[in-house]
Motif scaffolding. Structure first.
Motif, PDB file in Angstrom:
ATOM      1  N   UNK A   1      36.732  32.704  32.127  1.00 45.64           N
ATOM      2  CA  UNK A   1      36.330  31.733  33.015  1.00 45.64           C
ATOM      3  C   UNK A   1      36.469  30.260  32.676  1.00 45.64           C
ATOM      4  N   UNK A   2      36.828  29.325  33.451  1.00 40.52           N
ATOM      5  CA  UNK A   2      37.475  28.099  33.377  1.00 40.52           C
ATOM      6  C   UNK A   2      38.755  27.937  33.028  1.00 40.52           C
TER       7      UNK A   2
ATOM      8  N   UNK B   1      39.041  28.504  36.941  1.00 36.96           N
ATOM      9  CA  UNK B   1      38.778  29.887  37.539  1.00 36.96           C
ATOM     10  C   UNK B   1      37.428  30.324  37.149  1.00 36.96           C
ATOM     11  N   UNK B   2      37.073  31.203  38.074  1.00 37.45           N
ATOM     12  CA  UNK B   2      35.664  31.988  38.165  1.00 37.45           C
ATOM     13  C   UNK B   2      35.896  33.318  38.285  1.00 37.45           C
ATOM     14  N   UNK B   3      34.994  34.146  38.140  1.00 37.64           N
ATOM     15  CA  UNK B   3      34.998  35.362  38.264  1.00 37.64           C
ATOM     16  C   UNK B   3      35.327  35.859  39.653  1.00 37.64           C
ATOM     17  N   UNK B   4      34.717  35.035  40.536  1.00 39.45           N
ATOM     18  CA  UNK B   4      34.884  35.596  41.966  1.00 39.45           C
ATOM     19  C   UNK B   4      36.289  35.202  42.468  1.00 39.45           C
ATOM     20  N   UNK B   5      37.003  34.508  41.771  1.00 36.21           N
ATOM     21  CA  UNK B   5      38.638  34.413  41.994  1.00 36.21           C
ATOM     22  C   UNK B   5      39.275  35.717  41.637  1.00 36.21           C
ATOM     23  N   UNK B   6      38.619  36.503  40.946  1.00 36.28           N
ATOM     24  CA  UNK B   6      39.363  37.745  40.685  1.00 36.28           C
ATOM     25  C   UNK B   6      39.787  38.282  41.931  1.00 36.28           C
ATOM     26  N   UNK B   7      41.260  38.690  42.252  1.00 35.31           N
ATOM     27  CA  UNK B   7      41.705  39.055  43.272  1.00 35.31           C
ATOM     28  C   UNK B   7      43.300  39.415  43.132  1.00 35.31           C
TER      29      UNK B   7
ATOM     30  N   UNK C   1      54.751  28.215  53.704  1.00 33.27           N
ATOM     31  CA  UNK C   1      54.370  29.284  53.039  1.00 33.27           C
ATOM     32  C   UNK C   1      52.893  29.229  52.683  1.00 33.27           C
ATOM     33  N   UNK C   2      52.123  30.374  52.784  1.00 31.65           N
ATOM     34  CA  UNK C   2      50.985  30.370  52.694  1.00 31.65           C
ATOM     35  C   UNK C   2      50.556  31.356  51.361  1.00 31.65           C
ATOM     36  N   UNK C   3      49.270  31.279  50.845  1.00 36.05           N
ATOM     37  CA  UNK C   3      48.665  31.884  49.941  1.00 36.05           C
ATOM     38  C   UNK C   3      47.431  32.640  50.237  1.00 36.05           C
ATOM     39  N   UNK C   4      47.371  33.802  50.109  1.00 34.55           N
ATOM     40  CA  UNK C   4      46.078  34.544  50.580  1.00 34.55           C
ATOM     41  C   UNK C   4      45.703  35.555  49.260  1.00 34.55           C
ATOM     42  N   UNK C   5      44.441  35.997  49.224  1.00 31.40           N
ATOM     43  CA  UNK C   5      43.938  36.713  48.390  1.00 31.40           C
ATOM     44  C   UNK C   5      43.003  37.773  48.680  1.00 31.40           C
ATOM     45  N   UNK C   6      43.078  38.913  48.092  1.00 28.97           N
ATOM     46  CA  UNK C   6      42.005  39.969  48.438  1.00 28.97           C
ATOM     47  C   UNK C   6      41.268  40.383  47.285  1.00 28.97           C
ATOM     48  N   UNK C   7      40.069  40.388  47.350  1.00 29.22           N
ATOM     49  CA  UNK C   7      39.329  40.818  46.132  1.00 29.22           C
ATOM     50  C   UNK C   7      38.948  42.423  46.458  1.00 29.22           C
ATOM     51  N   UNK C   8      38.602  43.235  45.516  1.00 31.41           N
ATOM     52  CA  UNK C   8      38.074  44.493  45.498  1.00 31.41           C
ATOM     53  C   UNK C   8      36.883  44.661  46.692  1.00 31.41           C
ATOM     54  N   UNK C   9      37.343  45.613  47.820  1.00 25.68           N
ATOM     55  CA  UNK C   9      36.043  45.943  48.617  1.00 25.68           C
ATOM     56  C   UNK C   9      35.962  44.543  49.627  1.00 25.68           C
TER      57      UNK C   9
ATOM     58  N   UNK D   1      55.030  35.806  59.019  1.00 24.66           N
ATOM     59  CA  UNK D   1      55.871  36.986  59.524  1.00 24.66           C
ATOM     60  C   UNK D   1      56.412  37.740  58.460  1.00 24.66           C
ATOM     61  N   UNK D   2      56.286  37.176  57.236  1.00 26.71           N
ATOM     62  CA  UNK D   2      56.842  38.124  56.036  1.00 26.71           C
ATOM     63  C   UNK D   2      55.528  37.989  54.727  1.00 26.71           C
ATOM     64  N   UNK D   3      55.709  39.047  54.107  1.00 23.94           N
ATOM     65  CA  UNK D   3      54.427  39.022  53.001  1.00 23.94           C
ATOM     66  C   UNK D   3      55.303  39.928  52.044  1.00 23.94           C
ATOM     67  N   UNK D   4      54.983  39.188  50.646  1.00 24.37           N
ATOM     68  CA  UNK D   4      55.280  39.945  49.492  1.00 24.37           C
ATOM     69  C   UNK D   4      54.422  40.769  48.642  1.00 24.37           C
ATOM     70  N   UNK D   5      54.642  41.639  47.898  1.00 24.58           N
ATOM     71  CA  UNK D   5      53.644  42.290  47.177  1.00 24.58           C
ATOM     72  C   UNK D   5      52.816  41.234  46.282  1.00 24.58           C
ATOM     73  N   UNK D   6      51.745  41.315  46.046  1.00 23.93           N
ATOM     74  CA  UNK D   6      50.800  40.511  45.386  1.00 23.93           C
ATOM     75  C   UNK D   6      50.893  40.319  43.619  1.00 23.93           C
ATOM     76  N   UNK D   7      50.316  39.434  43.297  1.00 23.63           N
ATOM     77  CA  UNK D   7      50.242  39.289  41.847  1.00 23.63           C
ATOM     78  C   UNK D   7      48.524  39.284  41.466  1.00 23.63           C
ATOM     79  N   UNK D   8      48.235  40.191  40.456  1.00 24.11           N
ATOM     80  CA  UNK D   8      46.768  40.346  40.199  1.00 24.11           C
ATOM     81  C   UNK D   8      46.177  39.198  39.219  1.00 24.11           C
ATOM     82  N   UNK D   9      45.178  38.823  39.665  1.00 18.50           N
ATOM     83  CA  UNK D   9      44.514  37.687  38.926  1.00 18.50           C
ATOM     84  C   UNK D   9      43.064  38.070  38.615  1.00 18.50           C
ATOM     85  N   UNK D  10      42.776  38.298  37.329  1.00 17.25           N
ATOM     86  CA  UNK D  10      41.514  38.724  36.719  1.00 17.25           C
ATOM     87  C   UNK D  10      40.874  37.804  36.018  1.00 17.25           C
ATOM     88  N   UNK D  11      39.608  37.425  36.270  1.00 16.77           N
ATOM     89  CA  UNK D  11      39.090  36.157  35.610  1.00 16.77           C
ATOM     90  C   UNK D  11      37.906  36.918  34.803  1.00 16.77           C
ATOM     91  N   UNK D  12      37.776  36.968  33.368  1.00 18.89           N
ATOM     92  CA  UNK D  12      36.694  37.580  32.589  1.00 18.89           C
ATOM     93  C   UNK D  12      35.605  36.438  32.657  1.00 18.89           C
TER      94      UNK D  12
END
Length: 123
Positions: free
Chosen positions: A13-14, A85-91, A33-41, A111-122
């Motif tokens: 965190x931070x 960064x905050x824990x809620x940014x984990x995605x 170009x856009x950035x999107x994120x998806x958190x678990x659930x 139109x086009x998407x790439x595979x994501x990269x995981x960010x985990x904030x403890x």
């Protein structure tokens, strides 16, 4: 165009990370170009976007004041600097390309998407 996001990892965190979205294929400067994120659930949400030239940007509410999007068309790369960064940014963070579009927050415009990269904030 093919996209590949990278730069994710485990951070406290931070902390900060710089995510990269590297593109190959057709002329990179033809794409917003856009950035999107998806958190678990949770549903995928808009984070930030940048115009083809880089002169215009837009941010989702969760990113304002903490994240900065930029691009280097000579390197076919878009960056997302993520600070405080905050824990809620984990995605999983995804980048997407909108052919001749603008810095839109709407997923349907991309139109086009790439595979994501995981960010985990403890905490």
């Amino acid at each position: 165009v093919q996209l590949q996001a990278s730069g994710g990892g485990l951070v406290q965190t931070g902390g900060s990370l710089r995510l990269s979205c590297a593109a190959s294929g057709r002329s990179f400067s033809d794409y917003a170009i856009g950035w999107f994120r998806q958190a678990p659930g949770k549903e995928r949400e808009f984070v930030a976007a940048i115009s083809r030239s880089g002169r215009s940007t837009s941010y989702g509410d969760s990113a304002k004041g903490r994240f900065t999007i930029s691009r280097d068309n000579a390197k076919n790369t878009v960056y997302l600097q993520v600070n405080s960064l905050k824990p809620e940014d984990t995605a999983v963070y995804y980048c997407a390309a909108d052919y001749f579009g603008g810095p839109s927050p709407a997923e349907k415009n991309y139109d086009y998407w790439g595979p994501g990269t995981l960010v985990t904030v403890s905490s």
